[in-house]
Design an enzyme around this catalytic site. Sequence first.
Site, short mmCIF file in Angstrom:
data_model
loop_
_atom_site.label_atom_id
_atom_site.label_comp_id
_atom_site.label_asym_id
_atom_site.label_seq_id
_atom_site.Cartn_x
_atom_site.Cartn_y
_atom_site.Cartn_z
N SER A 122 0.82 -1.21 0.00
CA SER A 122 0.00 0.00 0.00
C SER A 122 0.85 1.26 0.00
O SER A 122 0.31 2.36 -0.06
CB SER A 122 -0.97 -0.01 1.18
OG SER A 122 -0.44 -0.68 2.28
N HIS A 153 -3.19 -2.86 -5.53
CA HIS A 153 -3.45 -2.48 -4.14
C HIS A 153 -4.94 -2.61 -3.82
O HIS A 153 -5.75 -1.77 -4.21
CB HIS A 153 -2.94 -1.06 -3.88
CG HIS A 153 -3.22 -0.58 -2.50
ND1 HIS A 153 -3.52 0.72 -2.19
CD2 HIS A 153 -3.26 -1.27 -1.32
CE1 HIS A 153 -3.75 0.83 -0.89
NE2 HIS A 153 -3.60 -0.36 -0.35
N GLU A 180 -6.38 -0.11 -6.61
CA GLU A 180 -5.42 0.77 -7.26
C GLU A 180 -4.47 -0.10 -8.08
O GLU A 180 -3.89 -1.06 -7.54
CB GLU A 180 -4.60 1.55 -6.22
CG GLU A 180 -5.29 2.81 -5.72
CD GLU A 180 -4.45 3.54 -4.68
OE1 GLU A 180 -4.36 4.76 -4.75
OE2 GLU A 180 -3.88 2.89 -3.78
N ASN A 230 -3.51 6.47 -0.24
CA ASN A 230 -2.85 6.60 1.06
C ASN A 230 -1.98 7.84 1.16
O ASN A 230 -1.78 8.39 2.23
CB ASN A 230 -2.03 5.34 1.38
CG ASN A 230 -2.93 4.21 1.87
OD1 ASN A 230 -4.09 4.45 2.24
ND2 ASN A 230 -2.42 3.00 1.87
#
Length: 696
Positions: A409, A430, A442, A480
């Site tokens: 991540s 991800h 992702e 993130n």
Amino acid sequence: MSNPVSTTLEGRVAVIEINNPPVNAASHAVREGLINAVLDADANEDADIIVVYGGGSTFIAGADIKEFGKPPQAPHLPNLIDEMEGISTPTVVALHGTALGGGLEVALGSHYRIALPTAKFGLPEVNLGLLPGAGGTQRLPRVVPIAKAAQMMTTGAMIGAQEALELGLVDEIAEGSDVRAAGIAYANKLLSEGAGVRPTSARAPSPVAEGELDAIRAKVSKAARGLIAPLKIMDAIEAAITLPFADGVMRERALFMELMADDQRSAMIHAFFSERQVGKVPELKSGTPRDISVMGVVGGGTMGAGIATSALLAGLEVTLAERDTDAADKAFATVVGHLDGALKRGKLNQKKYDAIVGGKFRTTTDYADFADVDLVIEAVFESMDVKKDVFGQLDKICKPGAILASNTSYLDIDEIAAMTKRPEDVIGLHFFSPAHMMRLLEIVVGDKTSDDVVASGFALAKKMRKIAVRSGVCDGFIGNRILNTYAKALNGAVLAGASPYDVDRAMENFGLAMGLFRVADLAGLDIGWANRKRMAATRDPREQYSEFHDKLCELGRFGRKTGRGFYIYGADRSETKDQEVLDMIAAERDAKGIAPREISDQEIIDRYMAAMVNESAKVVGEGVALRPLDVDITLMNGYGFPRWRGGPLHYADTVGIEKILNDIKTFQKEDDFFWQPAPLLEKLAAEGKTFSDLNG
Ligand code: 3H9
């Protein structure tokens, strides 16, 4: 433009076909063509009955959403339906595919309805911030029970043909798959029975028990969470029950126009089109997806087991590797637990379930079992050294052409790819936790990732029914990275004087299901802790670092899983605020010489949004995200950002880029290291442009 509606005469039946691919949306041309065709057929002495059906794969899937926001052009859908209902020739609609929104409203305005067994029906306007505005709120409650009408309209959920038949929404289900033939056969049957017109508007509304409507409204209000359309739908249903049809329709119109003019409508339509746009990435033009039917998963923790479940539900064969037999057995049990849930919820049938547990899903402790997989995804501990080791081994074992994916991540995909002799086959996938539930994926494209591998990632996402967003490589990728930035801004708000509970309340009132600190407790505070330790060596000394997260972790308070984090969790699932947390924060303020001040909920949201939009603008400006819409889709589908606000960059356009920039400049006075405007934000403001202009 050629007429998308055509008529043929089959005996005494006028057969009207609508042909407006891909979904037969009721565009201006369709509306004009349809009303002319219906009126002509009504006037035609050789036609005793009319059948309307959709050419291609579906009946009308709704009004043409692309026309919303533009000046409306007559004939309008509500008038068309009223006119259709009012003619003296009986009209049948033959339904297949998805009869949605305005399409179902056309069907409700027809005198008879027949459907193929696979047809689906719904009034999903609520998902666009709207209500059914072509008589649907007035006609549906005259056909199905009030509670069902409310449920269909306030949730947008579709129903199948069998349920529609039981509810009386359709009169018959046809055999076979030829919708035209089914419509004609049913029309001839009606003719032979001497059936006449049967306007829905002439029917009485379904009965409603004392207090029933209030009870439904209360339930709808609770579920709406800031969305205004569901309660307007309830107002329209009340009108259907209490007012004559013509007055009810006028009330519906007024409510529809209110919603049409609201920002929620433009936000949700932005979300709808962005969800379809986000999968259009350059590599799909040049790349060819590889066949992926057998998948390997390294690691059977929460993520690995979720990914395996998701792949199995998509029909793939999966081999999952763990370090020893105990861990492998535990992972097997976790996956089977997920599959049991899917079976109960009807997402999986017994036959497929048996095939999965009977061999399509296997666990192993030996990577050699990955020799024949088409794709292997690593979901091990978030450490570069561990990942490098795994990729080095996979490179030796996996067959040529196999895709090597990482579920990291945060970490650098290019550095991981460099461990292999085939960096072109390495990609980041991800997933979000729980991976078998969350729709976002992702797809992280490294410097050397080949177009075929990117195309394969998108094809896999489609198979798994995920919404895939393309991301470039950077720490934390799109989601993130933005989360870390707004978390810092909100931690800053706490140091300045807000409590974590103030932050959560403000965010939840803004429309998020959970505020930052509740989410952190749920995810586990140790995850962020590990990440901050990883970043500690490279942290800029000018950064204002808030220590209270780390202090909680040092006390073993990792959130929900340990019973304590920012909140205290009881065995009865209760959740209470904790004075100890507030004292700890107060001590940190003292140590840093910060005099706490009153922070309003509005300021909390302004900080949250300014930080999020600013980082998003950097992510777009640097090319990590292809377009602003990619950021919006990521935040809405992975981070709880309310869909009815359309994502952070749509929100920025709505409140104005100037306002965001001014907020950043205000906060800059407090911390000029953190609050540095993104060049793209300044450029858009200077040129008077919006993020939407960059969506293409
Ligand atoms: C309404 O009816 C208001 C009325 O009550 C009152 C009026 C006064 N219009 O999703 P897909 C496009 S509100 C224009 O990938 P699928 C879509 O953008 C409407 N375009 O296919 C895409 O374009 P592209 C209520 C539309 O097979 C292409 O069609 N109805 C519309 O996965 C294929 O779509 C709805 O809310 C539209 N209405 O799913 C239904 N619908 O290829 C909305 C689709 O350029 N639509 N497009 O990317 C859906 O839920 C799904 O599209 C459907 C097909 C289930 C129909």
